[in-house]
Structures are given as structure tokens and as C-alpha cells.
Write a protein that holds these residues in place. Sequence first.
Motif, mmCIF file in Angstrom:
data_model
loop_
_atom_site.group_PDB
_atom_site.id
_atom_site.type_symbol
_atom_site.label_atom_id
_atom_site.label_comp_id
_atom_site.label_asym_id
_atom_site.label_seq_id
_atom_site.Cartn_x
_atom_site.Cartn_y
_atom_site.Cartn_z
ATOM 1 N N THR A 81 2.968 1.235 -7.039
ATOM 2 C CA THR A 81 1.997 1.405 -5.952
ATOM 3 C C THR A 81 1.858 2.884 -5.586
ATOM 4 O OG1 THR A 81 2.381 -0.805 -5.042
ATOM 5 C CG2 THR A 81 1.524 0.867 -3.526
ATOM 6 N N HIS A 89 -1.387 5.617 -6.445
ATOM 7 C CA HIS A 89 -1.997 6.486 -5.430
ATOM 8 C C HIS A 89 -2.187 7.896 -5.962
ATOM 9 C CE1 HIS A 89 -2.788 8.188 -1.449
ATOM 10 N NE2 HIS A 89 -1.958 9.157 -1.772
ATOM 11 N N HIS A 90 -1.261 8.330 -6.811
ATOM 12 C CA HIS A 90 -1.322 9.691 -7.351
ATOM 13 C C HIS A 90 -1.969 9.751 -8.742
ATOM 14 C CE1 HIS A 90 1.052 11.276 -4.068
ATOM 15 N NE2 HIS A 90 1.982 10.378 -4.272
ATOM 16 N N THR A 109 0.828 -1.197 0.000
ATOM 17 C CA THR A 109 0.000 0.000 0.000
ATOM 18 C C THR A 109 0.869 1.256 0.000
ATOM 19 O OG1 THR A 109 -0.108 0.256 2.409
ATOM 20 C CG2 THR A 109 -1.722 -1.238 1.384
ATOM 21 N N TYR A 110 0.241 2.368 -0.325
ATOM 22 C CA TYR A 110 0.954 3.641 -0.284
ATOM 23 C C TYR A 110 1.374 3.982 1.144
ATOM 24 C CZ TYR A 110 1.978 8.594 -0.985
ATOM 25 O OH TYR A 110 2.596 9.822 -1.025
#
Length: 313
Positions: A184, A188-189, A5-6
Motif C-alpha cells: 500500500t 503510493h510512491h 490507505t497510505y
Amino acid sequence: MHSLTYDDVKLAADRLAGHVRPVTVTPAGHGVWLALEHMQHTGSFKARGAHNFLAAHREAGTLPEAGVTIASGGNAGLACAWSARLQGVRATVFLPENAPHVKVAKLRGYGADVRLVGTEYAQALAACEEFAATTGALASHAYDHPLIAAGAGTLLDEIREQVPGLDTVVVAVGGGGLFAGVATAARHHGLRTVAVEPENCRALNAALEAGAVVDVEVDSVASDALGARRVSPTALAVARGADVRSVLVPDAEIVRARQTLWDDRRLAVEHAGATASAALGAGERNAYVPEAGERVAVVVCGANTDPGDLVQR
């Protein structure tokens, strides 16, 4: 399998602060930037994952007296030995007998106990696993561990800070640790990740094709660093997203890209370090062609090479 995950990447960034060199990013023209991670401690991005791995174990009180052990084609071993020295623990590194001499010499310079076994990474890994089982040493991995991947993923936010409006990041793939972490963070971005492999070292590409992790043949000029027989399950899971594109480049383009980085910028990098750049190369086959206005960062990931074979021009 741990789902990366981030948050894992952000936690890694906190552990790495003040211990790794922030990546230098330089414009290369036509909407492309080069992220010069080959200037990192130990000469590759691997320092990030290695330090995150050992620092996390230090926090948890799980660094054994027997130290840490790893099997590596070179760069991950260098990073592990470097970080182990920082943490004050022993490092025992297993490499194939055909590992580049420059990497072996640097490993010993970091104080590592170097063991040369077999001719392929898989053989060195088997010996490493036996050593860990018999001595109690903490087994690290060149790429297939969430802490290793999360550490590598810290690159992405550093690049974003220097390239406003970044759309795409291009990375080379061996076992998939760098790719999994960076992709990953990129996801997120809302960014795209291009995963680049040599045509004959295509562990990720073949896994995507098969729908599962599979063994592949390894035969490339970049195989000393990208020669994993199989990609990590974490990398495959990340790669299944629509925001990831897998591309292959021939060895001739990798050689050409490496020479161009030297000719145009005096950057002496290993073949693996030029593999991502080769996807956008000026040769006959461009594996990835950016769209008009697309802002692309290409990760130059490793410099552990003998520059003697770079032609002086």
C-alpha cells in the motif's frame, strides 16, 4: 473490509515513533539492498503492527481489563506480548503445540500467558476466539487487521529514505499483513512490490489464481511463520494491482538463502526471514530477476530461530 490507505500507514508511523527500531538497510551489491528488520524488537517486523494496534486502542479507550489475546505461530504473539507489556496490559497467546521452543520461551519471558493448542494455526485461532468471547479480552490477529497491516507498512518509508531511487521492494508473504501494508505504501510512491511465498505455502498466490480467498495446504520449511491457510482479504485486494508480482520459491532455495545470509553476512535468520531473499537467490531457479539498473530492497523479516542448524563454514 477496511480498505487500507497510505494515510493509515502514516498515522501508524506517528504512533510508532520512538517505540520501534528504525530499520537498518545495507547494500548487498548489484542494485540490491537488504532491509534488516529481523533486528526489530522481538526479532521480527511484527512489533510494528502490534504496537500500532494496541496504541490505537489505548487512544480510543478500548483496552479492556482482561487484556489482549492473539493466536500466533510465534512472531505475532511475541510482538503482541512485548507491546502489551509496554502498555501495561495482560497478553494471552495461543500457539500450535509444534511452535518452536525458542519462541515459546521468549513469549514467557515477555510475561505472556502461553496456551498451546492443536498442531495448526487454525486450531490455535479457534481457541483464541473462544477465549476472547468468554473473557472480554481484546482479540488481536497475526495479520488480518488494518491496524496490524498499517504498522507493518511503516517499513517502506524508512527503506525509501535510505535507498534513493528505489524501484522495487521484495517481501515474504504468510497471511499478508506485511505485504498489504508495504505494498500500500509502495503503491503510493509508484513502486513495485514482489510478494514471495514458499511453493507449498501459497495462500496469496492461490487466491490470485482463484480470484478469491481460498484455503491452501501448508507444508514448508518456513511454515512456522508463513503457514497461514488463507490470506487476508485486504492482502488479496492490494495484490490485484499491476504493480504487484506474486512469485513462489522452493524450500531448497529458502534453505540456501538462509545459509547464504549466515555464510556471507553472519545474519542468523529464520527460514521465513530468508524467503524474500530466496526469490533473488543464486540457485538454479530465480523467481524474480531485476532489470538492468533496477534498485531493489529485500526485507529480511524475522530472526526467531535456533541458529544451531546453520552450518559453520
